[in-house]
Design a protein around this motif. Structure first.
Motif, PDB file in Angstrom:
ATOM      1  N   HIS A   1       0.842  -1.208   0.000  1.00 54.27           N
ATOM      2  CA  HIS A   1       0.000   0.000   0.000  1.00 54.27           C
ATOM      3  C   HIS A   1       0.871   1.250   0.000  1.00 54.27           C
ATOM      4  CE1 HIS A   1      -4.033  -1.613   0.258  1.00 54.27           C
ATOM      5  NE2 HIS A   1      -3.665  -2.453   1.205  1.00 54.27           N
ATOM      6  N   LYS A   2       1.907   1.209   0.813  1.00 50.71           N
ATOM      7  CA  LYS A   2       2.808   2.362   0.889  1.00 50.71           C
ATOM      8  C   LYS A   2       3.478   2.596  -0.466  1.00 50.71           C
ATOM      9  CE  LYS A   2       6.718   4.153   3.522  1.00 50.71           C
ATOM     10  NZ  LYS A   2       7.705   3.874   4.568  1.00 50.71           N
ATOM     11  N   ALA A   3       3.961   1.516  -1.084  1.00 45.43           N
ATOM     12  CA  ALA A   3       4.605   1.644  -2.401  1.00 45.43           C
ATOM     13  C   ALA A   3       3.607   2.163  -3.437  1.00 45.43           C
ATOM     14  CB  ALA A   3       5.172   0.297  -2.838  1.00 45.43           C
ATOM     15  N   GLU A   4       2.376   1.664  -3.383  1.00 48.85           N
ATOM     16  CA  GLU A   4       1.340   2.118  -4.320  1.00 48.85           C
ATOM     17  C   GLU A   4       1.034   3.598  -4.116  1.00 48.85           C
ATOM     18  OE1 GLU A   4      -1.213   2.032  -7.434  1.00 48.85           O
ATOM     19  OE2 GLU A   4       0.141   0.423  -6.824  1.00 48.85           O
TER      20      GLU A   4
ATOM     21  N   GLU B   1       3.306   9.920  -9.592  1.00 45.34           N
ATOM     22  CA  GLU B   1       2.602  10.139 -10.859  1.00 45.34           C
ATOM     23  C   GLU B   1       1.873  11.486 -10.844  1.00 45.34           C
ATOM     24  OE1 GLU B   1       0.045   6.763 -11.434  1.00 45.34           O
ATOM     25  OE2 GLU B   1       1.730   5.403 -11.787  1.00 45.34           O
ATOM     26  N   LEU B   2       1.204  11.771  -9.713  1.00 44.32           N
ATOM     27  CA  LEU B   2       0.496  13.051  -9.602  1.00 44.32           C
ATOM     28  C   LEU B   2       1.466  14.223  -9.663  1.00 44.32           C
ATOM     29  CD1 LEU B   2      -2.168  12.254  -6.863  1.00 44.32           C
ATOM     30  CD2 LEU B   2      -2.602  12.825  -9.255  1.00 44.32           C
TER      31      LEU B   2
ATOM     32  N   LYS C   1       1.380  17.025 -12.464  1.00 43.44           N
ATOM     33  CA  LYS C   1       1.248  18.442 -12.121  1.00 43.44           C
ATOM     34  C   LYS C   1       2.454  19.236 -12.616  1.00 43.44           C
ATOM     35  CE  LYS C   1      -2.748  18.302 -10.346  1.00 43.44           C
ATOM     36  NZ  LYS C   1      -3.828  18.836 -11.146  1.00 43.44           N
ATOM     37  N   THR C   2       3.634  18.639 -12.524  1.00 42.42           N
ATOM     38  CA  THR C   2       4.835  19.316 -13.008  1.00 42.42           C
ATOM     39  C   THR C   2       4.725  19.550 -14.513  1.00 42.42           C
ATOM     40  OG1 THR C   2       6.194  18.307 -11.280  1.00 42.42           O
ATOM     41  CG2 THR C   2       7.355  19.147 -13.212  1.00 42.42           C
ATOM     42  N   ARG C   3       4.265  18.532 -15.248  1.00 43.43           N
ATOM     43  CA  ARG C   3       4.085  18.693 -16.695  1.00 43.43           C
ATOM     44  C   ARG C   3       3.054  19.782 -16.987  1.00 43.43           C
ATOM     45  NH1 ARG C   3       4.543  13.156 -16.608  1.00 43.43           N
ATOM     46  NH2 ARG C   3       2.300  12.827 -16.663  1.00 43.43           N
ATOM     47  N   GLU C   4       1.941  19.766 -16.237  1.00 48.72           N
ATOM     48  CA  GLU C   4       0.916  20.784 -16.441  1.00 48.72           C
ATOM     49  C   GLU C   4       1.477  22.182 -16.189  1.00 48.72           C
ATOM     50  OE1 GLU C   4      -2.753  20.165 -14.294  1.00 48.72           O
ATOM     51  OE2 GLU C   4      -2.800  18.047 -14.840  1.00 48.72           O
ATOM     52  N   LEU C   5       2.243  22.316 -15.114  1.00 53.64           N
ATOM     53  CA  LEU C   5       2.834  23.622 -14.800  1.00 53.64           C
ATOM     54  C   LEU C   5       3.819  24.051 -15.886  1.00 53.64           C
ATOM     55  CD1 LEU C   5       3.403  23.402 -10.945  1.00 53.64           C
ATOM     56  CD2 LEU C   5       1.816  24.887 -12.153  1.00 53.64           C
ATOM     57  N   GLU C   6       4.601  23.092 -16.401  1.00 52.74           N
ATOM     58  CA  GLU C   6       5.541  23.417 -17.476  1.00 52.74           C
ATOM     59  C   GLU C   6       4.781  23.877 -18.711  1.00 52.74           C
ATOM     60  OE1 GLU C   6       7.802  19.807 -17.840  1.00 52.74           O
ATOM     61  OE2 GLU C   6       9.180  20.367 -16.225  1.00 52.74           O
TER      62      GLU C   6
END
Length: 136
Positions: free
Chosen positions: A47-50, A57-58, A62-67
């Motif tokens: 669960h922790k790894a997931e 991934e989020l 979000k980084t891609r969206e901001l870029e």
């Protein structure tokens, strides 16, 4: 008495057998508890790894969206700056044209004034000539 001793002995043997079985069951219960604990830890780790994967991934998303937003903003600001530069250039040309028109108007006023003076002088001269003609 002998029979009782035999029964007692048999009961003691059964008791020992039952105690041995109980010890065996206890060992099995301990092993099962260990397996449950191990599976519980594995499940928690999974669960922790997931969760970490989901968070990564989020964050990446979000980084891609901001870029993308940043690139779009920079492009738009560049376009706006180009438009502003064009408008400044057009404005400067219009100001120069206005200055030229003002000069032309001043020149026309001056010319008109000069023509009026010339007409006045001409009229005065004509009047003088006519007066002189009349006198002669």
């Amino acid at each position: 008495l002998e029979q009782l001793q035999e029964k007692y002995s048999k009961l003691e043997n059964k008791k020992e057998d039952l105690l041995d079985k109980l010890k065996g069951y206890n060992k099995i219960i301990e092993q099962l508890n260990e397996k449950v604990e191990s599976q519980k830890q594995n499940t928690e780790q999974n669960h922790k790894a997931e969760l970490e994967r989901t968070i990564n991934e989020l964050q990446s998303s979000k980084t891609r969206e901001l870029e993308e937003i940043s690139c779009t903003y920079i492009e738009r600001m560049s376009e706006i700056q180009e438009e502003m530069d064009k408008l400044k250039s057009e404005n400067q040309k219009l100001e120069e044209h206005n200055v030229q028109l003002i000069r032309e108007m001043e020149d026309l006023k001056e010319k008109h004034s000069s023509e009026r003076k010339s007409r006045n002088v001409l009229e005065e001269s004509s009047t003088i000539v006519n007066t002189l003609k009349d006198e002669i």
